[in-house]
Design an enzyme around this catalytic site. Sequence first.
Site, mmCIF file in Angstrom:
data_model
loop_
_atom_site.group_PDB
_atom_site.id
_atom_site.type_symbol
_atom_site.label_atom_id
_atom_site.label_comp_id
_atom_site.label_asym_id
_atom_site.label_seq_id
_atom_site.Cartn_x
_atom_site.Cartn_y
_atom_site.Cartn_z
ATOM 1 C CG ASP A 1 4.706 4.850 -0.855
ATOM 2 O OD1 ASP A 1 5.802 4.347 -0.790
ATOM 3 O OD2 ASP A 1 3.896 4.546 0.446
ATOM 4 C CE1 TYR B 1 -0.858 0.816 2.021
ATOM 5 C CE2 TYR B 1 -0.315 2.327 0.188
ATOM 6 C CZ TYR B 1 0.064 1.731 1.314
ATOM 7 O OH TYR B 1 1.098 2.498 2.230
ATOM 8 C CE LYS C 1 4.251 0.903 1.350
ATOM 9 N NZ LYS C 1 3.911 2.286 -0.028
#
Length: 336
Positions: free
Chosen positions: A46, A51, A77
């Site tokens: 994931d 990030y 995401k």
Amino acid sequence: MALQHILPGRLGFGTAPLGNMFRAIPDEEARATVEAAWDQGIRYFDTAPLYGSGLSEQRLGEVLSTKPRDEFVLSTKVGRVILDEREETARDLGEKGGLFEHGNPNKILHEWTADATERSIEGSLKRLGTDRLDIVWVHDIAQDFHGDQWLAKFEEARTGAFRVLSRLRDEGVIKAWGLGVNKTEPIELTLALDEPKPDGFLLAGRYTLLDHEHALQRLLPMAQEQGVDMVVGGPYSSGVLAGGTHFEYQQAPAEIIERVGRIKALADKHGVSIKAAALQFSLAHPASAAAVAGATRPSRIAEDLAALNETVPAAFWTELRAAGLISPAAPLPQNA
């Protein structure tokens, strides 16, 4: 599709730390950690554009692009589009300000519209070096990033990202979608909608040894009723349940340190590692399909797998409950 039919195991690798969360990680260390996860059988990864402004996706992609695509499950995401231009001022990341200060310098567009969702996916595919995603989470449409404006962001996502991802799922482009958040309320709101439902959700930090009462009261019964699975993010509460000093992405306050100390004292009494207690507790709820734990060192992967497989005696859970350290309503691991 139910997440439990998609995910290849109970433990996934969460790659927020690969975006230089808290510290600058050398490229070779990041690469070795992903390789260690692969070598030890982890097949669910994931990540997210947030990030490190794409750094985590780039680092993960460098390794996974060399692996057979059909042998692993990948989630990222939407809600952040990474731009080519540099960020010249301090980022506004709500409660997570400064979290990725060592990441890429690229500007981030925070947007959950249909157009931004498609741009976000396109950027992720390039950085990850892959032609498809398995699961897409709608990222951070919650109070911790947006304060009183979170409902407006939720509405933007409802009419934008939700509909795009529902269409992509129906077309078979992705296998599943849901919300990836640190708060329960956005998921509760989503599950109450009459619109196309998510397949699951990634809930970070809200179903852990240190924080689970709220999720047990309303969210998890709703999810079970609708057959929607949960991936537990942050089972170690940002590290404080794994020997670290962070809780909720910041230095742990005194009351949390005290509570962790009480849990650890009982764990030591029963010869249990606190990491095993934390991970197995998060996975014990019937709605928990998997947990994703972050790591920045290869040795941590072996620790996580050992924690998953460690035998935890029933007496430990009994004492933990008697001490008021876990809710009476919380399901316990099956071997307890």
